[in-house]
Write a protein that holds these residues in place. Structure first.
Motif: not given
Length: 280
Positions: A219-221, A263-280
């Motif tokens: 998961e990308f960070c 780079a793009s790999f077949s075992n690389q993905g991500f999950r997302v997050a949000k902050s309070i207030g502005n969403g990002q």
């Protein structure tokens, strides 16, 4: 005939409700309250033991799926790095350890290359063969962001200080993660039911309700481990379906991986997050 029609209708309604409930789970966020948390591990140069202060944030319970990424592409017409560069790396045994195959046909719709089929029956699997650059574009469109390295670890640990949120014994990981159980990668391993990705949320969650923090896909960070780090170098956490006790072993709460931002790999993905207030 009326009974058969009604029965068919009931089956349809049941399937619709199941699909809706599954979709809601895949888009659910977990709230992580503000506070001071301990992250890292003793004597680790990349992720040293330390305390960090964070504001309240929200993090997705599940990794971003093919279905969610497909909605982004349908709305924007976005073309990924793998489609433009034709340089995605895929895995197909038998290969030597740590050897990946460049497949010019591979991209998020065909994460293992066109010859091995697409994602039609895997829409609830995590999207892969996407670069950090692609993920940034998705986040901008969706009004979300990536978790920082520290936020990811805080959410993954779920209040624990052991190497895994379930303790220190890696042999207890099977209920929680899609990983590689084979001694090497010279033949396919289906020990947990999957050779590559599994549907998000298929395995048991951590104590805070996050699924697949170990295994399935890296998961990308956001964030850097060093102020002098090359700008093209980005980080990912949690290990993947490819990781095993003998190779990689990144399916834990503390390791930080690194990869080029295009780079793009077949075992690389991500999950997302949000902050309070502005969403990002």
């Amino acid at each position: 005939m009326g009974y058969i029609k009604n029965k068919t209708w009931l089956v349809f309604v049941a399937l619709f409700c199941l699909h809706k409930a599954t979709a809601q789970q895949h888009t659910r966020f977990v709230t992580v309250p503000k506070g001071v948390y301990e992250v890292g591990i003793k004597d680790d140069a990349r992720n040293p033991l330390r305390k960090v202060k964070v504001d309240t944030f929200y993090i997705a319970a599940c990794e971003t799926t093919n279905r969610q990424f497909a909605a982004f592409v349908a709305a924007t017409g976005y073309i990924t790095d793998a489609e433009k560069r034709h340089n995605a790396l895929v895995f197909e045994p038998p290969l030597d350890e740590f050897r990946w195959k460049s497949d010019s046909t591979a991209y998020w719709r065909y994460p293992n290359g066109k010859s091995r089929g697409g994602i039609t029956n895997h829409m609830d699997h995590p999207v892969t063969c996407i670069s950090y650059h692609d993920v940034q574009a998705y986040c901008t469109w969706a009004g979300v962001r990536l978790p920082t390295l520290e936020e990811w670890e805080i959410a993954c640990r779920a209040g624990t200080r052991t190497n895994y949120f379930f303790g220190n014994n890696p042999q207890q990981i099977k209920p929680y993660a899609n990983i590689w159980y084979g001694h090497d990668h010279k033949k396919a391993d289906y020990t947990d039911g999957y050779m590559t990705t599994s549907p998000v949320g298929h395995f048991k969650p951590n104590p805070w309700g996050l699924y697949d923090t170990y295994g399935n896909v890296f998961e990308f960070c956001s964030g850097k481990v060093s102020p002098n780090q090359r700008s093209s170098l980005v980080h990912a956490r949690g290990g993947s379906w490819w990781c095993s006790g003998n190779s990689c072993h990144a399916f834990n709460s503390y390791m930080i991986g690194q990869v080029n931002d295009r780079a793009s790999f077949s075992n690389q993905g991500f999950r997302v997050a949000k902050s309070i207030g502005n969403g990002q």
